[in-house]
Enzyme design. Structure first.
Site, PDB file in Angstrom:
ATOM      1  N   LYS A  83      -8.822 -45.215  31.862  1.00  0.00           N
ATOM      2  CA  LYS A  83      -7.996 -46.343  31.430  1.00  0.00           C
ATOM      3  C   LYS A  83      -6.699 -45.864  30.782  1.00  0.00           C
ATOM      4  O   LYS A  83      -5.637 -46.487  30.924  1.00  0.00           O
ATOM      5  CB  LYS A  83      -8.787 -47.210  30.456  1.00  0.00           C
ATOM      6  CG  LYS A  83      -8.018 -48.400  29.867  1.00  0.00           C
ATOM      7  CD  LYS A  83      -7.511 -49.352  30.933  1.00  0.00           C
ATOM      8  CE  LYS A  83      -7.130 -50.725  30.389  1.00  0.00           C
ATOM      9  NZ  LYS A  83      -6.274 -50.737  29.212  1.00  0.00           N
TER      10      LYS A  83
ATOM     11  N   GLU B 100       1.041 -47.626  34.292  1.00  0.00           N
ATOM     12  CA  GLU B 100       1.592 -48.963  34.059  1.00  0.00           C
ATOM     13  C   GLU B 100       2.943 -48.889  33.348  1.00  0.00           C
ATOM     14  O   GLU B 100       3.886 -49.606  33.699  1.00  0.00           O
ATOM     15  CB  GLU B 100       0.585 -49.760  33.227  1.00  0.00           C
ATOM     16  CG  GLU B 100       1.023 -51.138  32.791  1.00  0.00           C
ATOM     17  CD  GLU B 100       0.038 -51.710  31.798  1.00  0.00           C
ATOM     18  OE1 GLU B 100       0.449 -51.956  30.642  1.00  0.00           O
ATOM     19  OE2 GLU B 100      -1.146 -51.882  32.155  1.00  0.00           O
TER      20      GLU B 100
END
Length: 305
Positions: free
Chosen positions: A168, A175
């Site tokens: 993550k 991102e």
């Protein structure tokens, strides 16, 4: 299955609802009594059958550590704690070691999906032993996106303890870089007196181009709401994962120039109002409900951090 869920904020509250829609019995606890199902952690644990599964969705750092430590005194052998927050993967090793002393299992789970996860499902990256993961699997199935004609995606057993949050972390670093690229492109198109409607240019990219993505969809949604991003300060916070990704790259001699530049751009945004950072702030608000810094209304305060 029966599952306890600690932390019923923007993410946790929606996850409780999605689990219940799938037929699971969820006992939720939050410090806010208006949203909590029980009055204490002790009551939450008492209401769960064994083996007990308790999912933690509280802020990373001390709140998570304190919650895991409290659960270590309340749970027993064969039970499992899931940390679904944004903890650093190194904290997972500490938590797993603490719980292992009492034969309590531990699964770390990176969760992506923001405020849209209730309807769309959440991307889940989890780490832990196969035995512990199996006890949580019905919840993973309920929370992840539904399978489509393209395949069954959105959930992965990434590896041993720590693998979920490490995955993550890298996801969030990527991102950062994607958002920064869109934001810089938006600023350049707006700056040059040539393109009549920048929003429509971005909208046209949503299909058929190699740069189409959900983040692009969200930027268009933000521009539809505020075409010039007026009232949004060019200031973007970082939640930690970007820094950790850069640090991991340094520790492992893996170059991460795009992610690093995107992280540094957020630092710069706190020193000077940046048009590109208005776009980044708007995208963060669209997918995660992250607060934006705005001008104060008459007689009021600015939006909180």
């Amino acid at each position: 299955m029966d599952i306890g869920l600690i932390g019923l904020g923007k993410m946790g509250g929606n996850m409780r609802e999605r689990l219940r829609r799938a037929g699971h019995a969820v006992v939720g606890y939050d410090r806010n009594p208006d949203v909590s199902d029980v009055a204490s952690l002790e009551e939450l644990v008492e209401k769960l059958p064994s083996p007990k599964v308790v999912w933690v969705m509280v802020p990373a750092g001390d709140p998570t550590r304190e919650t895991v430590e409290a659960l270590s005194d309340l749970l027993g052998a064969g039970d499992v704690v899931v940390d679904g927050g944004n903890s650093r993967w190194t904290d997972d090793l500490i938590h797993a070691e603490l719980l292992e002393k009492k034969q309590i299992g531990y699964v770390d789970c990176g969760v992506s999906g923001g405020v849209w996860g209730l309807e769309n499902g959440y991307a889940l990256m989890y780490g832990g032993s196969a035995e512990d993961v199996a006890k949580v699997q019905p919840a993973f199935v309920a929370l992840k996106p539904e399978a489509t004609d393209l395949g069954d995606f959105g959930a992965v057993h990434a590896g041993k303890v720590g693998a979920g949050h490490f995955s993550k972390m890298v996801h969030n670093g990527i991102e950062y870089a994607i958002m920064q690229s869109y934001a810089e492109g938006w600023e350049l198109l707006e700056k040059v007196d040539l393109v009549d409607n920048v929003t429509e240019v971005f909208r046209s990219w949503r299909e058929g181009t190699v740069i189409r993505s959900w983040l692009l969809d969200l930027l268009v949604a933000a521009l539809d709401e505020t075409p010039n991003l007026e009232g949004i300060a060019g200031y973007a916070d970082d939640s930690g994962e970007g820094r950790w990704t850069v640090e991991a790259g340094i520790e492992n001699a893996v170059a991460t120039p795009a992610i690093t530049a995107a992280l540094f751009a957020r630092f710069v945004s706190r020193q000077d109002d940046s048009p590109a950072m208005k776009a980044v702030a708007a995208m963060r608000n669209q997918f995660g409900g992250h607060a934006m810094k705005t001008e104060p209304p008459a007689g009021g305060d600015v939006a909180p951090d």
